[in-house]
Design a protein around this motif. Structure first.
Motif, short mmCIF file in Angstrom:
data_model
loop_
_atom_site.label_atom_id
_atom_site.label_comp_id
_atom_site.label_asym_id
_atom_site.label_seq_id
_atom_site.Cartn_x
_atom_site.Cartn_y
_atom_site.Cartn_z
N HIS A 1 0.85 -1.19 0.00
CA HIS A 1 0.00 0.00 0.00
C HIS A 1 0.90 1.26 0.00
O HIS A 1 0.70 2.17 -0.81
CB HIS A 1 -0.91 -0.05 1.25
CG HIS A 1 -1.72 1.19 1.48
ND1 HIS A 1 -3.08 1.25 1.27
CD2 HIS A 1 -1.36 2.42 1.91
CE1 HIS A 1 -3.51 2.47 1.56
NE2 HIS A 1 -2.49 3.20 1.96
N GLU A 2 1.89 1.28 0.87
CA GLU A 2 2.80 2.44 0.93
C GLU A 2 3.62 2.57 -0.35
O GLU A 2 3.82 3.66 -0.86
CB GLU A 2 3.72 2.34 2.16
CG GLU A 2 3.00 2.49 3.49
CD GLU A 2 2.14 3.73 3.57
OE1 GLU A 2 2.59 4.81 3.16
OE2 GLU A 2 0.98 3.63 4.02
N HIS B 1 1.70 4.26 -2.91
CA HIS B 1 1.70 5.73 -2.80
C HIS B 1 2.95 6.31 -3.47
O HIS B 1 2.89 7.33 -4.14
CB HIS B 1 1.68 6.17 -1.33
CG HIS B 1 0.32 6.08 -0.69
ND1 HIS B 1 -0.82 6.59 -1.26
CD2 HIS B 1 -0.07 5.56 0.51
CE1 HIS B 1 -1.86 6.38 -0.46
NE2 HIS B 1 -1.44 5.75 0.62
N HIS C 1 0.80 13.94 0.32
CA HIS C 1 0.64 13.50 1.71
C HIS C 1 1.35 14.47 2.66
O HIS C 1 0.83 14.78 3.73
CB HIS C 1 1.22 12.09 1.90
CG HIS C 1 0.30 11.02 1.40
ND1 HIS C 1 0.43 9.71 1.75
CD2 HIS C 1 -0.77 11.09 0.59
CE1 HIS C 1 -0.51 9.01 1.17
NE2 HIS C 1 -1.25 9.82 0.44
N GLU D 1 -6.27 6.39 -1.06
CA GLU D 1 -6.15 5.14 -0.31
C GLU D 1 -6.65 3.95 -1.13
O GLU D 1 -6.11 2.85 -1.04
CB GLU D 1 -6.94 5.22 1.00
CG GLU D 1 -6.40 6.20 2.00
CD GLU D 1 -5.01 5.81 2.50
OE1 GLU D 1 -4.05 6.00 1.75
OE2 GLU D 1 -4.91 5.32 3.63
ZN LIG Z 1 -2.29 5.25 2.43
#
Ligand SMILES: [Zn+2]
Ligand SMILES: [Zn+2]
Length: 298
Positions: free
Chosen positions: A127-128, A131, A140, A175
């Motif tokens: 997930h990171e 990003h 962010h 997200e």
């Molecule tokens: Zn995230």
């Protein structure tokens, strides 16, 4: 072992809400001013210095297992350059990515490492990494900037409210894209859902009996009770409290993406095959290995 997804690009799995929200965000008055301010913001550098000076740096020498897991995730998502990785002592099941220009830093909470299985952790780290792959990190940092500086001081208040709304709204939407990257990294929907369940707060003593299908049902019920579209739910409540990780909606969106067949399609499209000579992953349709030059016969 997960498959390397050769030549995977983030636009192939970008959530449409993320894309639309980012386009809208970029034209909000003040966006450029704040972004330039953030890019030159010395506090970010101080933040990074503080972070690197206070937490555990994960390298191949200091922590080969975790480093190897991050490397494996980066390979699955076809990311060449690994971020710097730190662990921070905190029992939240969480991770985040920050950075300044090319200096990207991924911070993994000890809780995520200690309380998750390796496939679940691959989801969180994927997930990171998602990003990073999508270029979300700068925005962010802008979200942090709003949370910490502008809202407290009243600085640039007149331009900050619409911009803050647009930024927080986009942040929620980003997200969904990052979760898809997480799934493409761990390649196990049950692990992705159980990771999200742990973030949602299931107590440790019930980990062994937790059922992702039941959580999926909670997501369905939430949407039929409060829904309309996911977009409108977030639009209405995203600004009220930015601390919610929106776990239930994230699970719902991820399941929907898999059910549509998009996940399988991408896996099929990008899975490589192994060169019989050097054992490196090469593209499905490659006729020559780019690493050792071996000719590949179909
Ligand atoms: Zn995230
Ligand atoms: Zn080869």
């Amino acid at each position: 072992m997960t498959q390397k997804l050769l030549n995977l690009t983030s636009t192939e799995y970008e959530h449409s809400f993320d894309k639309t929200a980012l386009e809208a965000l970029r034209i909000v008055p003040g966006f450029d001013t704040v972004m330039n301010f953030v890019l030159n913001w010395t506090t970010i550098r101080w933040h990074i210095i503080g972070l690197c000076g206070s937490n555990f740096h994960v390298t191949n020498e200091s922590c080969p297992e975790l480093y190897g897991l991050v490397k494996n995730v980066a390979e699955s998502l076809d990311i060449d350059r690994l971020p710097e990785i730190y662990t921070i002592w905190s029992y939240g099941v969480n991770a985040y990515t920050t950075g300044y220009k090319d200096n990207t830093i991924m911070v993994v909470h000890t809780g995520a490492v200690d309380l998750m299985t390796n496939p679940e952790l691959s989801f969180v780290i994927g997930h990171e990494a998602g990003h990073i792959k999508s270029g979300h990190v700068l925005y962010h940092v802008m979200v942090d900037f709003f949370s910490q500086i502008i809202s407290g001081s009243g600085l640039m208040k007149s331009l900050s409210v619409p911009l803050q709304l647009a930024l927080f709204y986009w942040y929620r939407m980003s997200e969904f894209t990052a979760d898809r990257a997480g799934l493409l990294a761990c390649q196990d929907l049950n692990a992705a859902l159980s990771a999200i369940m742990k973030m949602a707060g299931i107590p440790k003593r019930y980990f062994s009996t937790a059922d992702p299908k039941v959580f999926a049902k909670q997501a369905e019920e939430f949407m039929s009770k409060y829904g309309g579209t996911i977009d409108s739910v977030i639009r209405n409540i995203s600004i009220l409290d930015d601390s919610h990780p929106w776990t239930v909606m994230r699970a719902y969106e991820l399941i929907k993406w898999v059910e549509k067949g998009e996940y399988d399609r991408l896996l099929e499209k990008h899975k490589g095959k192994l060169c019989p000579i050097c054992n490196n992953a090469i593209a499905q349709d490659a006729t020559r290995c780019p690493i050792c030059g071996n000719q590949i016969f179909k």
